[in-house]
Design a protein around this motif. Structure first.
Motif, mmCIF file in Angstrom:
data_model
loop_
_atom_site.group_PDB
_atom_site.id
_atom_site.type_symbol
_atom_site.label_atom_id
_atom_site.label_comp_id
_atom_site.label_asym_id
_atom_site.label_seq_id
_atom_site.Cartn_x
_atom_site.Cartn_y
_atom_site.Cartn_z
ATOM 1 N N ALA A 75 102.819 87.379 79.023
ATOM 2 C CA ALA A 75 102.595 87.322 80.471
ATOM 3 C C ALA A 75 103.884 87.010 81.216
ATOM 4 O O ALA A 75 104.222 87.648 82.221
ATOM 5 C CB ALA A 75 101.533 86.270 80.786
ATOM 6 N N PRO B 285 95.871 89.186 79.660
ATOM 7 C CA PRO B 285 96.690 88.053 80.130
ATOM 8 C C PRO B 285 96.630 86.816 79.243
ATOM 9 O O PRO B 285 97.044 85.741 79.655
ATOM 10 C CB PRO B 285 96.068 87.756 81.487
ATOM 11 C CG PRO B 285 94.623 88.068 81.283
ATOM 12 C CD PRO B 285 94.554 89.220 80.335
ATOM 13 N N SER B 286 96.113 86.950 77.990
ATOM 14 C CA SER B 286 95.862 85.744 77.194
ATOM 15 C C SER B 286 97.127 85.119 76.614
ATOM 16 O O SER B 286 97.232 83.892 76.522
ATOM 17 C CB SER B 286 94.881 86.075 76.062
ATOM 18 O OG SER B 286 95.429 87.096 75.234
ATOM 19 N N ASP B 287 98.107 85.950 76.223
ATOM 20 C CA ASP B 287 99.311 85.413 75.589
ATOM 21 C C ASP B 287 100.343 85.018 76.642
ATOM 22 O O ASP B 287 100.836 85.885 77.386
ATOM 23 C CB ASP B 287 99.909 86.465 74.642
ATOM 24 C CG ASP B 287 101.193 85.982 73.997
ATOM 25 O OD1 ASP B 287 101.180 84.884 73.415
ATOM 26 O OD2 ASP B 287 102.221 86.679 74.120
ATOM 27 N N PRO B 288 100.701 83.728 76.737
ATOM 28 C CA PRO B 288 101.614 83.290 77.807
ATOM 29 C C PRO B 288 103.015 83.889 77.696
ATOM 30 O O PRO B 288 103.672 84.128 78.703
ATOM 31 C CB PRO B 288 101.645 81.762 77.647
ATOM 32 C CG PRO B 288 101.220 81.505 76.242
ATOM 33 C CD PRO B 288 100.267 82.595 75.889
ATOM 34 N N GLU C 26 96.039 88.000 87.746
ATOM 35 C CA GLU C 26 95.082 88.274 86.678
ATOM 36 C C GLU C 26 95.092 87.199 85.601
ATOM 37 O O GLU C 26 94.202 87.161 84.755
ATOM 38 C CB GLU C 26 95.385 89.630 86.040
ATOM 39 C CG GLU C 26 95.119 90.820 86.951
ATOM 40 C CD GLU C 26 95.526 92.130 86.299
ATOM 41 O OE1 GLU C 26 95.729 92.145 85.063
ATOM 42 O OE2 GLU C 26 95.639 93.142 87.016
ATOM 43 N N ILE C 27 96.107 86.343 85.630
ATOM 44 C CA ILE C 27 96.215 85.282 84.615
ATOM 45 C C ILE C 27 95.276 84.156 85.014
ATOM 46 O O ILE C 27 95.440 83.541 86.071
ATOM 47 C CB ILE C 27 97.661 84.774 84.503
ATOM 48 C CG1 ILE C 27 98.600 85.942 84.171
ATOM 49 C CG2 ILE C 27 97.781 83.688 83.441
ATOM 50 C CD1 ILE C 27 100.069 85.591 84.248
ATOM 51 N N PRO C 28 94.276 83.829 84.195
ATOM 52 C CA PRO C 28 93.252 82.859 84.625
ATOM 53 C C PRO C 28 93.778 81.439 84.789
ATOM 54 O O PRO C 28 93.318 80.702 85.648
ATOM 55 C CB PRO C 28 92.209 82.945 83.503
ATOM 56 C CG PRO C 28 92.964 83.461 82.314
ATOM 57 C CD PRO C 28 94.013 84.370 82.857
ATOM 58 N N ASP C 29 94.710 81.033 83.979
ATOM 59 C CA ASP C 29 95.193 79.650 84.057
ATOM 60 C C ASP C 29 96.692 79.621 83.770
ATOM 61 O O ASP C 29 97.118 79.181 82.700
ATOM 62 C CB ASP C 29 94.436 78.775 83.048
ATOM 63 C CG ASP C 29 94.722 77.295 83.262
ATOM 64 O OD1 ASP C 29 95.161 76.929 84.373
ATOM 65 O OD2 ASP C 29 94.524 76.514 82.315
ATOM 66 N N GLY D 36 94.861 93.181 74.225
ATOM 67 C CA GLY D 36 94.369 91.855 74.575
ATOM 68 C C GLY D 36 95.445 90.798 74.682
ATOM 69 O O GLY D 36 95.151 89.611 74.886
#
Length: 671
Positions: A130, A124-127, A152-155, A121
């Protein structure tokens, strides 16, 4: 910010890459025994014993430290040990592990880490993970996979966007890099563009043909307050520099308003020098030396100002800069030393160039090529080939540039057989396909030898499109050997490439005039008039006692013009007594012979030489620079002048160097 699609062409599918290292994720007892048997095993064991297995940050530091020490494989192995020993180490240790995979260009290891990040997890949550993942794919030359991950990175935050843009730069996808910044600027993220993002953006803008991009980015950094950041502004200067003379004004405005450091001074001087604005480069260099405040001249500045001296033929200034090079102990520096060689060569002092060349401690391919070129441009073909032989004996393999120098040397010296040999050997022995520069040298060489049909055949068989220099070389040969038919073919091709170059019209007109084809001369004159083509005014300049004196045809603006004309008149009388006959064949036919002779007498190079003879030390060499081709009459006149006055005259015209001495010219009357 939502990931927006780029308004750019789709990325090509990359070729498959075979990883040079096995993936480090799987335990391998035999490999561990091999590692234990290596000389560095005790150091690694000591390092691992220093790690506190209970602390994830300790594992992360171990991976990062091994990576920074240059051992990416050990860093990856340490990460594998960390995950086995303490799963909590995954979060802090994954970013440096991904960067280790990038450093090792191990795509297999990188893909395993990507999978691990997905399962845990972290992506892509951890910048941080990423950003490191994008970095890995780009360093492994897989920008398509990097883009898939990016999407895939949402923001994605500005740091991630900058990492993606920087990766595109690494893979020469400059438009894609700029596309990301366009999306970023159009969103709410524009306000957080930092120094790193601006540096990448300007680096990309320097490599695209649309020069408006740099100006737009310039406006943006002013808006967000980065216009005083030295690193950003220096990169912006470089971007403007890539635009050539079109962006010089904008670059100078930036330079004049910024807080200048040694990098910005060097960049601006180099910008002027590379665009042929020698006076501006030399003036700025003098200003830098007087500005104080810790700004000191360095190797970069010296190389740039030596280039300016070379372009201007400013031998006196060049000598002063060389003296500074000696004082700073930079004679052995390969970059500065090569610039000194180039400066002396282009200022007509090949013997000084040779001495500077010998001072360079570790010569590279460029320094050898510069010396070959130096000998070649002055007609010393055999000496150039001897330097080439020495280069090969030193163990350096000749490259594309070297063979330009070698073939040019053969061309300037008229070494037909040698030129043919090395042109053939270039591809046969060294696997180098000829480019337009090599073809141009061969056409010039064959034309000099009168092999016009062979030269024309070579052009027709070229694998690349002939440029103006190649057709111009053939046209020059047609003038020498009075081949009107082939001259007309050459000019037709030249007009297809550039209808505004007045030199082509003048040369063809002279060929017609020397052949007595006065109707065709009139036709060319009318063509020039109807097309509105203006011939640039010819001038000659001579440097004397640190000052440059400029002369135009029929010039009477010089303070000594009366003495110059009087001296020239007496000199011409002595020349005619020695057998000189003015060559009036190419002068307009609507003038009588007396008027034609008068027109020839006041050519700029004759005025410059007369001035130099009057004001220089007896026995010294006279250096003249002319912006156009030396006319055939002036060329003949110079040979007589050197014989009468026992002086050596060096003229650098638009085509090549002419060394006049004892009634002869180094060009062999071919230019």
């Amino acid at each position: 910010m939502a990931a927006a699609s780029l308004m750019t062409p789709p990325l090509p599918n990359p070729p498959a890459m075979v990883t040079p290292h096995p993936a480090p994720m799987t335990s391998n007892p035999q490999r561990e025994r091999d590692v234990r048997s290596t000389p560095t095993s005790s150091l690694r064991a000591l390092f691992l014993r220093a790690v506190d297995p209970s602390r994830p940050a300790s594992w992360s530091a171990a991976v990062a430290d091994l990576l920074s020490s240059g051992d990416a494989i050990a860093a990856l192995a340490t990460f594998a040990a960390a995950v086995r020993a303490n799963p909590a180490a995954l979060l802090p240790a994954l970013p440096p592990a991904l960067r280790a995979a990038a450093a090792a260009t191990s795509l297999a290891a990188g893909r395993q880490l990507h999978l691990l990040a997905l399962r845990s997890g972290l992506f892509p949550s951890d910048p941080y993970s990423a950003s490191a993942l994008l970095h890995m794919y780009h360093h492994c030359s897989h920008p398509v996979d990097a883009r898939r991950a990016f999407d895939e990175i949402p923001d994605p935050n500005p740091v991630i966007i900058t990492a993606m843009a920087s990766g595109y730069m690494r893979n020469n996808l400059f438009h894609h890099s700029l596309g990301l910044f366009r999306d970023m600027i159009a969103s709410d993220s524009a306000s957080v563009i930092d120094e790193a993002a601006a540096l990448v953006a300007f680096s990309a803008s320097a490599r695209v043909t649309d020069r408006g991009v740099t100006a737009s980015l310039h406006a943006l950094i002013v808006k967000i307050g980065l216009e005083r950041n030295a690193g950003v502004v220096n990169t912006m200067l470089d971007s403007y520099a890539k635009g050539g003379s079109r962006d010089l004004g904008a670059a100078r405005k930036v330079f004049d308003t910024m807080e200048r450091d040694v990098v910005s001074w060097n960049s601006m001087i180099a910008l002027y020098a590379q665009n042929g604005l020698s006076a501006e480069a030399l003036g700025l260099y003098s200003k830098m030396m007087n500005v104080g405040g810790g700004i000191k001249c360095n190797a970069v500045a010296l190389s740039a100002v030596l280039l300016a001296c070379a372009h201007a033929g400013a031998i006196q200034m060049g000598k002063r800069i060389h003296n500074q090079v000696v004082r700073m102990g930079l004679e052995e520096n390969v970059y500065v030393g090569t610039s000194v060689v180039d400066m002396y060569s282009k200022c007509g002092r090949v013997e000084m160039a040779c001495k500077a060349f010998q001072k360079i401690k570790e010569k590279n391919i460029l320094s050898w090529s510069a010396m070959i070129t130096g000998y070649g441009m002055h007609g010393h073909g055999q000496e150039a080939l001897e330097v080439f032989a020495d280069m090969k004996r030193s163990g350096l393999r000749p490259n594309y540039i070297t063979f330009i120098s070698v073939l040019a040397a053969c061309s300037h010296a008229g070494l037909l057989n040698e030129g043919r040999h090395w042109y053939s050997a270039m591809k046969r022995e060294f696997g180098i396909e000829p480019g337009v520069e090599h073809y141009g040298c061969m056409v010039d060489l064959l034309g000099r030898a009168g092999c016009l049909d062979e030269a024309y055949g070579l052009i027709k068989d070229m694998k690349v499109k002939p440029d103006a220099a190649i057709w111009g070389a053939l046209l020059s040969a047609c003038r020498i050997h009075k081949n009107v038919e082939l001259a007309e073919i050459s000019v037709k091709r030249l007009f297809e490439l550039d209808t505004t170059n007045s030199g082509y019209y003048v040369l063809l007109s002279n060929i017609y005039a020397e052949a007595g084809m006065w109707k065709d001369v009139e036709r060319i004159r009318l063509l020039v008039k109807t097309r509105g083509i203006e011939k640039p005014p010819g001038y000659s300049k001579v440097e004397l006692k640190g000052y440059t004196h400029l002369f135009y045809v029929g010039d009477k603006s010089h303070p000594q013009h009366k003495e110059i004309y009087s001296y020239l008149e007496k000199l011409l009388e002595r020349m005619q007594e020695a057998g000189y006959v003015p060559n009036t064949g190419s002068v307009l036919h609507d003038l009588d012979e007396e008027e034609k002779e008068s027109a020839l007498r006041i050519h700029s190079e004759k005025l410059a030489v007369a001035f130099a003879l009057m004001n220089s030390v007896p026995g010294s060499v006279i250096h003249i620079i002319k912006n156009l081709r030396v006319c055939s009459d002036c060329h003949t006149a110079m040979k007589f002048i050197t014989k009468i006055t026992e002086r050596e005259i060096i003229i650098r015209d638009l085509q090549r160097f002419h060394h006049f001495k004892d009634g002869l010219c180094s060009c062999g009357d071919y230019w």
